[in-house]
Structure formats: C-alpha cells, structure tokens
Enzyme design. Structure first.
Site, PDB file in Angstrom:
ATOM      1  CB  CYS A 168      -0.976  -0.039   1.174  1.00  0.00           C
ATOM      2  SG  CYS A 168      -2.369   1.098   0.978  1.00  0.00           S
ATOM      3  CG  HIS A 182      -3.487  -3.468   3.607  1.00  0.00           C
ATOM      4  ND1 HIS A 182      -2.443  -3.003   4.375  1.00  0.00           N
ATOM      5  CD2 HIS A 182      -4.104  -2.367   3.105  1.00  0.00           C
ATOM      6  CE1 HIS A 182      -2.421  -1.686   4.352  1.00  0.00           C
ATOM      7  NE2 HIS A 182      -3.413  -1.272   3.585  1.00  0.00           N
ATOM      8  CD  GLU A 229      -1.063  -6.022   5.831  1.00  0.00           C
ATOM      9  OE1 GLU A 229      -1.103  -4.813   6.113  1.00  0.00           O
ATOM     10  OE2 GLU A 229      -0.858  -6.436   4.665  1.00  0.00           O
ATOM     11  CB  SER A 244      -0.883 -19.227  33.099  1.00  0.00           C
ATOM     12  OG  SER A 244      -1.949 -18.819  33.937  1.00  0.00           O
TER      13      SER A 244
END
EC number: 6.3.5.2
Length: 511
Positions: free
Chosen positions: A82, A169, A171, A229
């Site tokens: 882009c 894009h 992604e 955790s």
C-alpha cells in the site's frame, strides 16, 4: 541461535505487526523497526529481505514518512504494501496521484503474468484494499503483475532487482490468500527457511532469563489468564524456586476466578501467593469515570501492591509481566509511528521510584504464539484455550464509575452468557466473549410492572491475533437464550443488546 529476519519497516499502519505474525506463522522470523531506522542498524540484522508497511499518510504530505533510500541499494528483496508501494513507485520515478475512486474493502485480484510470488494461489482471489492514492505510472524496469477493478496496478514488480509492491493488504484476514503471498515472498523471493517455532523460542527465552537473573529472584505477576500463566511457567522452567508468583485479587475479577487460579497453580505444585487488594483498588477507582484514568490507576496500584509484597522477600530484583506485542502496538509507538489507540496497564516500563528491573519474555510475540508456547511448556489445553481477559479486568467493562453492586450485576450476566456459549459449543469457536454493563437505563415491562433498569451488551468476536476482529455471527436462537436468561435471572437488568461492530473501527473492549 540467531534468527535471520525479514525486516518490516513501520510507516504507521495498524496492521504492521500482523505482517510480522503472518511471516512467523510460516516459520519465518521477522522484526519490526521504525521507518527511519538507521541503515547501519538494518544491515546489522543481516536480513534476508525488507517489507515496507502501509501507512495512514500520502507520500506527498508535508509530514510524510520516508525511509533512508539506501535500503534500495542493498541488493535485498523488497516488498512494498500500500503506502510502501507508493514509496517505491515515487522513488524509482513513477507517479502517484489521488485515486478517482477510493478503494476500501474487498477486491478481486487478477493476475497479469506468472510470478513466483503468486505460487499456489488462485487467480481471482479476494484481497483487501484500503487506499486513497494510487500509482498512475509505474517506474521504468517495473511491470504490472496483477490488477483489480479500480487498480490497474494492484501489484507490480521489478524482477531483476527483486522489488515487489502490492496496492492491497495481504496481511489482513479479509485477503483470502494473503498469508501465502507473504510466505511466497519470504521463501521464494528472499530464500528464507522455516526455522522459527515456539520450541526454539522457549529454549532461547529460558537461557536469556537464566543469564539475566543469575541467582536473584523474580516477582511474577499472575492473573490466571493465558499470558501470565505462560510467563510463570517459563520462569519456573528457567529458575525454579527463584520465581515468586503473586496473584492479586483486585476486586475486578470474573466470578469464581480467584478460586480457579489458586486451584490451577496448586495442581502444578506452584507455591502461589495470593494478595487480597480488592478494597484498595475499588477505593482508588471511586468516582473515576474516564476509561484512560481507570487504566492508569489500576496499573499504578498493581505496581504499588507488588512493591509491598516484594519487600517481604529478600533478593528480588526483577518483576515479570505478560506484556504482548499487541499490548505494545496499541499503547505506544515503540517501533514506528503507528497511532496510539489506548494505554495498557502493563506497558510502558516501571516508575523511577521502583527498584525492579522488568522482565517481559512475551513482549515480542503474539497471542497465538503464546498459546503455542504454553502447549510447548506442557500447560493444559483447557487453560491455554481460555479467552483473553484484560489486565484492568471488569473495570473497563463497566461504563463509568466502578462499584461493588455493578460488579456483581456484571458478573452474574457474564456467567450466564459464558454458560450458554459453553453448552452450545460456541465458546471454543470464538476469540473472545464477554458482557458490558452500559450504565444506561431503559423502560421495560416485567409481569404487570413497569421497570427502569440496566442495559447489558453482549460482545462476541472472531479473530486470530486481536489486532483485527469481526463480530461473531452467533445463531439468533443462542443470542435469544442469552438475553432471556440474563433478563429473567439477574435482577436489575431488563435489556440485552448485541455488539455488531468490528475492529477496526471499534476496539474489542469498550474502554
């Protein structure tokens, strides 16, 4: 082991880190650096290729971001996305103009030539466009390799110099085969191998923790969620009893969460220290309605509580947190000009008065990588698959001031919603699900009586990394069950609404 990266230059796109995640998902290590990273620092990383991210500005804007153009002289494969495509076109003598038709949303990509970057992907695949400017004339030496209805140069390439550019894009989730396109760039254009995985990451982090900590102790903040955790388990693997895990009951937890956390850690033989600081947190939040102030107060109070606990133990020099890559990008532009969305309680370092050094072993990995790391470390799938829960807890799911009655109201609604999702199998099919107390009252009728009670919003989203999300298309009969049960079983709520906003433009959490 040193991982040879693909370097992603950040020009301000909120999607920049998704590029890195997609590459890592393909087993290719990637690092994100600011668009103005000194060329020497880029070269020192010995990258196999460079990606120029998208960005919110025009290449012709007065304050437009421009990289050191020496990157084009390194002989490395380059992919512009882009804004990155427009930079490449401008640099090599092409022309960029405002598009006559802005292209936002889905588009069909039509191949013009065969090219290794399109290997094993379909001609006519759907890609995601989001641009106002477009390339009018491509530079000498480049050819168009794909088009779309409104973009005659949807993808271009200079084959001889291994420079590629996409107007779309690849992604984002909406680009059907975007992950394959990025993988093809990394493997077939840059020659990368799939060496990045959570097994190697765990070994590297364990060694780094051991080298950094030595014989000192680490205070570890535990919430019972996936991130903390995994951090606590990683620390236990690295330094054993030198880690002091502390769970703070801040009064902002979900129903029965404290008991669940204590049981889980006890079953793993971890000596968890529980601190009940609920009154402290709630008193400091009294009268506060601004969401940013609530987040800051909670973050500062956490630090104060940990400092008090640390003084009870000798030899503590470190504080561990479960900060993630997504926390960082949404809080502050540490790796480029991406615009700040909101602050996170565990991002931004420690106050000057605090003596701890910060350890954030998850700071550079994404949520899906954290889950994979947890499984690698032997944590049970039932814990790993828990939905994300924000550090500020229910405080940012109550609009306005936080108080005990509203917290109890929200907990009851939340339990019902989660129970329905678990019983119908939809909990494990969604990224995150929760309820929000809007503190907006409306008129209702229950029996023959008029009511004027609270409204609860149900928020359920689908996502893979939390950077983007779409509202979950839950069957209406399930939503109806959630609504009916909440209204019938929770006194004080007479209306339930469903949030159908996606991210962007909305964030997942309401505050």
């Amino acid at each position: 082991m040193k991982h040879v990266p693909i370097v992603v230059l950040d020009f301000g796109s909120q999607y920049t880190q998704i590029i890195a995640r997609k590459l890592r998902e393909a087993g290719v290590y990637s690092e994100i650096v600011p668009y103005n990273e000194p060329i020497g620092d880029i070269v020192a990383r010995t990258p196999k290729g460079i990606i120029l991210s998208g960005g919110p500005a025009s290449v012709y804007a007065v304050d437009a971001y421009h990289p050191d153009t020496t990157i084009f002289e390194l002989g490395l494969p380059i992919l512009g996305i882009c804004y990155g495509m427009q930079l490449i076109s401008q640099h090599f003598g092409g022309s960029v103009i405002p598009a006559s038709h802005h292209e936002y949303g889905k588009a069909k990509l039509q191949f013009e030539v065969e090219n290794p970057i399109f290997k094993d992907t379909q001609d006519g695949q759907i890609v995601w466009m989001s641009h106002g400017d477009r390339v009018e004339n491509i530079p000498a030496g480049f050819e168009k390799i794909a088009t779309s209805e409104n973009s005659p140069f949807a993808a271009i390439a200079d084959i001889n110099r291994n420079i590629y550019a996409f107007q779309f894009h690849p992604e984002v989730y909406h680009s059907q085969e975007g992950s394959k396109l990025l993988k093809n760039f990394a493997k077939h254009i840059c020659g990368c191998e799939s060496t990045w995985n959570m097994g190697s990451f765990a070994k590297e982090q364990i060694k780094q923790i051991q080298d950094k900590v030595g014989n000192k102790k680490v205070l570890c903040a535990v919430s019972g969620g996936v991130d903390s955790s995994v951090v606590a388990t990683l620390l236990a693997e690295a330094i054993g009893e030198q880690v002091i895990p502390v769970f703070v009951d801040n009064g902002l937890l979900r129903a029965n969460e404290r008991e669940q956390v204590e049981t889980m850690f006890k079953s793993r033989g971890v000596n968890l220290i529980t601190v009940d600081a609920s009154e402290t947190f709630l008193s400091k939040l009294a009268g506060v309605t601004d969401p940013e102030k609530k987040r800051k107060i909670i973050g500062e109070t956490f630090i104060e509580v940990f400092d008090v606990e640390a003084k009870k133990h000798s030899g503590i020099e470190f504080l561990a947190q479960g900060t993630l890559y997504t926390d960082v990008i949404e809080s502050v532009s540490v790796k480029g000009p991406s615009k700040t969305i909101k602050s996170h309680h565990n991002v931004g370092g420690l106050p000057d008065w605090m003596k701890f050094e910060l350890i954030e072993p998850l700071r550079e990995i994404f949520k899906d990588e954290v889950r994979a790391l947890g499984l690698e470390l032997g944590l049970p799938k039932s814990m790993i698959s828990r939905h994300p829960f924000p550090g500020p807890g229910l405080a940012i799911r109550i609009m306005g001031e936080v108080n005990k009655p509203d917290l109890e109201l929200l907990r009851k609604a939340d339990v019902i919603m989660l129970d329905v999702l678990h019983s119908t199998g939809y909990y494990d099919k969604t990224w995150q699900a929760f309820t929000v107390l809007l503190n907006v009252k409306s008129v209702g009728v229950m029996g023959d009586n008029r009511t004027y009670d609270n409204t609860v919003c149900v928020r359920i989203v689908d996502a893979t990394d939390g950077m983007t999300a779409t509202f979950a298309h839950i069957p209406h009969e399930i939503l109806e069950t959630i609504s009916r049960r909440i209204i019938n079983e929770v006194d004080g709520i007479n209306r339930v609404v469903y949030d159908i906003s996606s991210k962007p433009p909305a964030t997942i959490e309401w505050e």
